[in-house]
Design a protein around this motif. Structure first.
Motif, short mmCIF file in Angstrom:
data_model
loop_
_atom_site.label_atom_id
_atom_site.label_comp_id
_atom_site.label_asym_id
_atom_site.label_seq_id
_atom_site.Cartn_x
_atom_site.Cartn_y
_atom_site.Cartn_z
N LEU A 14 33.00 -75.07 97.19
CA LEU A 14 32.49 -73.74 97.53
C LEU A 14 32.33 -73.64 99.04
O LEU A 14 31.76 -74.54 99.67
N PHE A 15 32.86 -72.57 99.60
CA PHE A 15 32.72 -72.31 101.03
C PHE A 15 32.14 -70.92 101.21
O PHE A 15 32.48 -70.00 100.48
N VAL A 16 31.25 -70.78 102.18
CA VAL A 16 30.65 -69.49 102.49
C VAL A 16 31.05 -69.10 103.90
O VAL A 16 30.83 -69.86 104.85
N ALA A 17 31.64 -67.92 104.02
CA ALA A 17 32.08 -67.42 105.33
C ALA A 17 31.11 -66.35 105.80
O ALA A 17 30.72 -65.47 105.03
N ALA A 26 31.98 -65.57 99.75
CA ALA A 26 32.17 -66.94 99.26
C ALA A 26 33.61 -67.14 98.81
O ALA A 26 34.31 -66.19 98.45
N MET A 27 34.05 -68.38 98.86
CA MET A 27 35.36 -68.79 98.37
C MET A 27 35.18 -70.11 97.63
O MET A 27 34.33 -70.91 97.99
N ASP A 28 35.98 -70.31 96.59
CA ASP A 28 35.90 -71.56 95.84
C ASP A 28 37.29 -71.96 95.39
O ASP A 28 38.24 -71.16 95.47
N GLY A 29 37.41 -73.14 94.89
CA GLY A 29 38.68 -73.64 94.40
C GLY A 29 38.70 -73.69 92.89
O GLY A 29 37.68 -73.52 92.21
N ALA A 30 39.88 -73.93 92.36
CA ALA A 30 40.05 -74.10 90.92
C ALA A 30 39.44 -75.43 90.49
O ALA A 30 39.38 -76.37 91.29
N HIS A 36 34.64 -75.07 91.35
CA HIS A 36 33.93 -74.68 90.13
C HIS A 36 34.24 -73.23 89.73
O HIS A 36 33.52 -72.66 88.92
N ASN A 37 35.26 -72.64 90.35
CA ASN A 37 35.68 -71.28 90.02
C ASN A 37 34.53 -70.27 90.15
O ASN A 37 34.36 -69.38 89.34
N LEU A 38 33.74 -70.41 91.21
CA LEU A 38 32.59 -69.54 91.42
C LEU A 38 32.91 -68.31 92.27
O LEU A 38 32.09 -67.40 92.36
N ALA A 39 34.06 -68.30 92.91
CA ALA A 39 34.42 -67.22 93.83
C ALA A 39 35.94 -67.19 93.96
O ALA A 39 36.62 -68.10 93.48
N PRO A 40 36.46 -66.17 94.63
CA PRO A 40 37.92 -66.12 94.82
C PRO A 40 38.43 -67.32 95.62
O PRO A 40 37.70 -67.90 96.42
N MET A 45 41.79 -64.31 98.84
CA MET A 45 41.11 -63.53 99.88
C MET A 45 42.11 -63.03 100.92
O MET A 45 42.00 -61.91 101.41
N LEU A 46 43.09 -63.87 101.24
CA LEU A 46 44.13 -63.48 102.19
C LEU A 46 44.94 -62.30 101.64
O LEU A 46 45.18 -61.32 102.35
N LEU A 47 45.30 -62.37 100.37
CA LEU A 47 46.04 -61.28 99.73
C LEU A 47 45.18 -60.02 99.65
O LEU A 47 45.63 -58.92 99.99
N ALA A 48 43.92 -60.17 99.28
CA ALA A 48 43.00 -59.03 99.20
C ALA A 48 42.78 -58.40 100.57
O ALA A 48 42.74 -57.18 100.71
#
Length: 153
Positions: A14-17, A26-30, A36-40, A45-48
């Motif tokens: 999990l990373f918080v920007a 927030a961003m997270d990984g698969a 833990h799939n807690l955020a995109p 995020m780049l695509l969004a």
């Protein structure tokens, strides 16, 4: 422009920007990658962000042209390479623009101007990805007035 990204700790990805304008996301990984799939995902995020950049332009261009735009959404679909770095190779933008008496020509012009002149994000993405667009116009009472796809941005 500035941004600070902080890792959430030793258990997970999990990373918080925090952006220079003071916003937090927030961003997270698969789970397969330690997240833990807690955020995109960061690439989502780049695509969004690219979708937000071009949608912003389209609305602004239409408003400045005194068109009666009441809504705009863009659905993006992207393809990436199989190997690292997994850059985007294809991105399709499907714009759904709602308003009163919107012409196909005006909306397509706004999309074209965004991609060819104003949108910094899509300008960067087109360095690795083939960008295509399509447009759907919905009148204010919900009826679809026109739909098209030019295939290229």
């Amino acid at each position: 422009m500035e941004c600070t990204v902080n890792w959430g700790g030793p258990d997970g990805m999990l990373f918080v920007a925090t952006t220079g304008s003071g916003h937090v996301t927030a961003m997270d990984g698969a789970p397969g990658g330690g997240g833990h799939n807690l955020a995109p995902r960061p690439m989502e995020m780049l695509l969004a962000g690219t979708g937000g950049c071009t949608a912003y332009d389209v609305v602004l261009i239409l408003k400045r042209g005194r068109h009666q735009v009441t809504g705009c959404s863009v659905k993006l679909s992207g393809e990436r390479t199989e190997t690292d770095p997994k850059v985007f190779t294809k991105i399709h933008f499907h714009f759904i623009v709602t308003g009163k008496n919107l012409s196909q020509q005006a909306v397509e012009r706004a999309v074209k101007l965004s991609h060819e002149k104003y949108c910094s994000a899509s300008a960067m993405m087109e360095k690795t990805a083939e960008i295509t667009t399509s447009v759907e116009i919905v009148d204010s009472n919900g009826a679809i007035e026109a739909a098209s796809g030019d295939g290229q941005a």
